[in-house]
Design a protein around this motif. Sequence first.
Motif, PDB file in Angstrom:
ATOM      1  N   PHE A   1      -7.187 -22.533 -33.696  1.00 11.91           N
ATOM      2  CA  PHE A   1      -7.596 -23.747 -33.007  1.00 11.91           C
ATOM      3  C   PHE A   1      -6.421 -24.710 -32.988  1.00 11.91           C
ATOM      4  CE2 PHE A   1     -11.876 -22.300 -33.370  1.00 11.91           C
ATOM      5  CZ  PHE A   1     -12.576 -22.990 -32.393  1.00 11.91           C
ATOM      6  N   PRO A   2      -6.218 -25.420 -31.885  1.00 13.95           N
ATOM      7  CA  PRO A   2      -5.086 -26.340 -31.806  1.00 13.95           C
ATOM      8  C   PRO A   2      -5.341 -27.672 -32.511  1.00 13.95           C
ATOM      9  CG  PRO A   2      -6.202 -26.213 -29.693  1.00 13.95           C
ATOM     10  CD  PRO A   2      -6.859 -25.214 -30.599  1.00 13.95           C
ATOM     11  N   PHE A   3      -6.343 -27.708 -33.358  1.00  6.03           N
ATOM     12  CA  PHE A   3      -6.650 -28.883 -34.152  1.00  6.03           C
ATOM     13  C   PHE A   3      -7.401 -28.428 -35.386  1.00  6.03           C
ATOM     14  CE2 PHE A   3      -9.605 -28.409 -30.602  1.00  6.03           C
ATOM     15  CZ  PHE A   3     -10.792 -28.165 -31.266  1.00  6.03           C
ATOM     16  N   GLU A   4      -7.400 -29.266 -36.400  1.00  8.83           N
ATOM     17  CA  GLU A   4      -8.070 -28.915 -37.648  1.00  8.83           C
ATOM     18  C   GLU A   4      -9.575 -29.153 -37.520  1.00  8.83           C
ATOM     19  OE1 GLU A   4      -7.844 -30.041 -42.408  1.00  8.83           O
ATOM     20  OE2 GLU A   4      -6.584 -31.100 -40.975  1.00  8.83           O
ATOM     21  N   ILE A   5     -10.347 -28.226 -38.020  1.00 14.05           N
ATOM     22  CA  ILE A   5     -11.800 -28.364 -38.033  1.00 14.05           C
ATOM     23  C   ILE A   5     -12.224 -28.507 -39.495  1.00 14.05           C
ATOM     24  CG2 ILE A   5     -14.016 -27.274 -37.520  1.00 14.05           C
ATOM     25  CD1 ILE A   5     -12.601 -25.762 -35.278  1.00 14.05           C
ATOM     26  N   THR A   6     -12.837 -29.638 -39.807  1.00 13.90           N
ATOM     27  CA  THR A   6     -13.285 -29.890 -41.170  1.00 13.90           C
ATOM     28  C   THR A   6     -14.695 -30.455 -41.152  1.00 13.90           C
ATOM     29  OG1 THR A   6     -12.375 -32.130 -41.170  1.00 13.90           O
ATOM     30  CG2 THR A   6     -10.941 -30.391 -41.993  1.00 13.90           C
ATOM     31  N   ALA A   7     -15.368 -30.314 -42.253  1.00  8.77           N
ATOM     32  CA  ALA A   7     -16.701 -30.892 -42.393  1.00  8.77           C
ATOM     33  C   ALA A   7     -16.555 -32.349 -42.780  1.00  8.77           C
ATOM     34  CB  ALA A   7     -17.501 -30.140 -43.452  1.00  8.77           C
ATOM     35  N   ASP A   8     -17.362 -33.202 -42.206  1.00 13.03           N
ATOM     36  CA  ASP A   8     -17.352 -34.618 -42.548  1.00 13.03           C
ATOM     37  C   ASP A   8     -18.085 -34.776 -43.878  1.00 13.03           C
ATOM     38  OD1 ASP A   8     -17.723 -37.369 -42.787  1.00 13.03           O
ATOM     39  OD2 ASP A   8     -18.176 -37.627 -40.655  1.00 13.03           O
ATOM     40  N   PRO A   9     -17.396 -35.275 -44.923  1.00 16.79           N
ATOM     41  CA  PRO A   9     -18.044 -35.401 -46.231  1.00 16.79           C
ATOM     42  C   PRO A   9     -19.238 -36.353 -46.224  1.00 16.79           C
ATOM     43  CG  PRO A   9     -15.885 -36.464 -46.244  1.00 16.79           C
ATOM     44  CD  PRO A   9     -16.025 -35.743 -44.933  1.00 16.79           C
ATOM     45  N   PHE A  10     -19.341 -37.191 -45.216  1.00 16.59           N
ATOM     46  CA  PHE A  10     -20.482 -38.100 -45.124  1.00 16.59           C
ATOM     47  C   PHE A  10     -21.785 -37.313 -45.086  1.00 16.59           C
ATOM     48  CE2 PHE A  10     -23.694 -40.399 -42.700  1.00 16.59           C
ATOM     49  CZ  PHE A  10     -23.743 -41.599 -43.379  1.00 16.59           C
ATOM     50  N   TYR A  11     -21.778 -36.144 -44.443  1.00 23.12           N
ATOM     51  CA  TYR A  11     -22.990 -35.359 -44.256  1.00 23.12           C
ATOM     52  C   TYR A  11     -23.240 -34.352 -45.388  1.00 23.12           C
ATOM     53  CZ  TYR A  11     -22.955 -37.485 -39.691  1.00 23.12           C
ATOM     54  OH  TYR A  11     -22.953 -38.404 -38.668  1.00 23.12           O
ATOM     55  N   SER A  12     -22.434 -34.365 -46.421  1.00 22.44           N
ATOM     56  CA  SER A  12     -22.634 -33.432 -47.534  1.00 22.44           C
ATOM     57  C   SER A  12     -23.966 -33.741 -48.218  1.00 22.44           C
ATOM     58  CB  SER A  12     -21.494 -33.536 -48.541  1.00 22.44           C
ATOM     59  OG  SER A  12     -21.546 -34.777 -49.227  1.00 22.44           O
ATOM     60  N   ALA A  13     -24.542 -32.726 -48.818  1.00 25.43           N
ATOM     61  CA  ALA A  13     -25.826 -32.893 -49.510  1.00 25.43           C
ATOM     62  C   ALA A  13     -25.690 -33.932 -50.626  1.00 25.43           C
ATOM     63  CB  ALA A  13     -26.299 -31.561 -50.066  1.00 25.43           C
ATOM     64  N   GLU A  14     -24.569 -33.899 -51.335  1.00 28.85           N
ATOM     65  CA  GLU A  14     -24.346 -34.838 -52.431  1.00 28.85           C
ATOM     66  C   GLU A  14     -24.326 -36.281 -51.929  1.00 28.85           C
ATOM     67  OE1 GLU A  14     -21.151 -35.540 -56.055  1.00 28.85           O
ATOM     68  OE2 GLU A  14     -20.523 -34.409 -54.293  1.00 28.85           O
ATOM     69  N   ASN A  15     -23.614 -36.544 -50.857  1.00 28.38           N
ATOM     70  CA  ASN A  15     -23.535 -37.908 -50.327  1.00 28.38           C
ATOM     71  C   ASN A  15     -24.871 -38.344 -49.747  1.00 28.38           C
ATOM     72  OD1 ASN A  15     -21.921 -40.297 -49.817  1.00 28.38           O
ATOM     73  ND2 ASN A  15     -22.194 -39.805 -47.650  1.00 28.38           N
ATOM     74  N   GLN A  16     -25.571 -37.460 -49.061  1.00 25.76           N
ATOM     75  CA  GLN A  16     -26.870 -37.821 -48.493  1.00 25.76           C
ATOM     76  C   GLN A  16     -27.862 -38.182 -49.598  1.00 25.76           C
ATOM     77  OE1 GLN A  16     -27.638 -38.201 -45.055  1.00 25.76           O
ATOM     78  NE2 GLN A  16     -25.411 -38.168 -45.113  1.00 25.76           N
ATOM     79  N   ALA A  17     -27.823 -37.440 -50.707  1.00 27.01           N
ATOM     80  CA  ALA A  17     -28.697 -37.759 -51.842  1.00 27.01           C
ATOM     81  C   ALA A  17     -28.340 -39.126 -52.418  1.00 27.01           C
ATOM     82  CB  ALA A  17     -28.578 -36.675 -52.915  1.00 27.01           C
ATOM     83  N   TYR A  18     -27.050 -39.400 -52.546  1.00 25.89           N
ATOM     84  CA  TYR A  18     -26.593 -40.706 -53.043  1.00 25.89           C
ATOM     85  C   TYR A  18     -27.083 -41.826 -52.129  1.00 25.89           C
ATOM     86  CZ  TYR A  18     -23.547 -44.687 -53.868  1.00 25.89           C
ATOM     87  OH  TYR A  18     -23.081 -45.949 -54.085  1.00 25.89           O
ATOM     88  N   LEU A  19     -26.923 -41.638 -50.817  1.00 28.77           N
ATOM     89  CA  LEU A  19     -27.338 -42.666 -49.863  1.00 28.77           C
ATOM     90  C   LEU A  19     -28.842 -42.914 -49.914  1.00 28.77           C
ATOM     91  CD1 LEU A  19     -25.084 -41.728 -46.813  1.00 28.77           C
ATOM     92  CD2 LEU A  19     -24.850 -43.713 -48.335  1.00 28.77           C
ATOM     93  N   LYS A  20     -29.619 -41.853 -50.016  1.00 32.66           N
ATOM     94  CA  LYS A  20     -31.081 -42.017 -50.103  1.00 32.66           C
ATOM     95  C   LYS A  20     -31.460 -42.809 -51.353  1.00 32.66           C
ATOM     96  CE  LYS A  20     -32.331 -37.978 -47.412  1.00 32.66           C
ATOM     97  NZ  LYS A  20     -32.857 -36.619 -47.399  1.00 32.66           N
ATOM     98  N   LYS A  21     -30.794 -42.506 -52.474  1.00 34.54           N
ATOM     99  CA  LYS A  21     -31.066 -43.213 -53.725  1.00 34.54           C
ATOM    100  C   LYS A  21     -30.666 -44.692 -53.594  1.00 34.54           C
ATOM    101  CE  LYS A  21     -29.921 -43.046 -58.651  1.00 34.54           C
ATOM    102  NZ  LYS A  21     -29.113 -42.389 -59.679  1.00 34.54           N
ATOM    103  N   ALA A  22     -29.520 -44.951 -52.992  1.00 38.20           N
ATOM    104  CA  ALA A  22     -29.057 -46.328 -52.818  1.00 38.20           C
ATOM    105  C   ALA A  22     -29.980 -47.113 -51.891  1.00 38.20           C
ATOM    106  CB  ALA A  22     -27.632 -46.333 -52.277  1.00 38.20           C
TER     107      ALA A  22
END
Length: 84
Positions: free
Chosen positions: A46-67
Amino acid sequence: MAKSTISIRIDENLKKETEATLENMGLNLTTAVTIFAKTLVKEQKFPFEITADPFYSAENQAYLKKAIAALESKQGETHELIND
């Protein structure tokens, strides 16, 4: 060189926004896809990097729900960037 047609499905708003952005660059969707395909073939990646957005990680989503729950129950702390 013989031409071939590619048919893809894409969100209508995304297509319009993409076409508008490309128009500002002096390109159209066909040219952009052709550039992408030629670069993909030439570089064999791919002519660009493909990465997962850490915002959508299960760990961050759990943190956000708790907050959010803590804020809604008035037990949490507000952030300096949030206006009450």
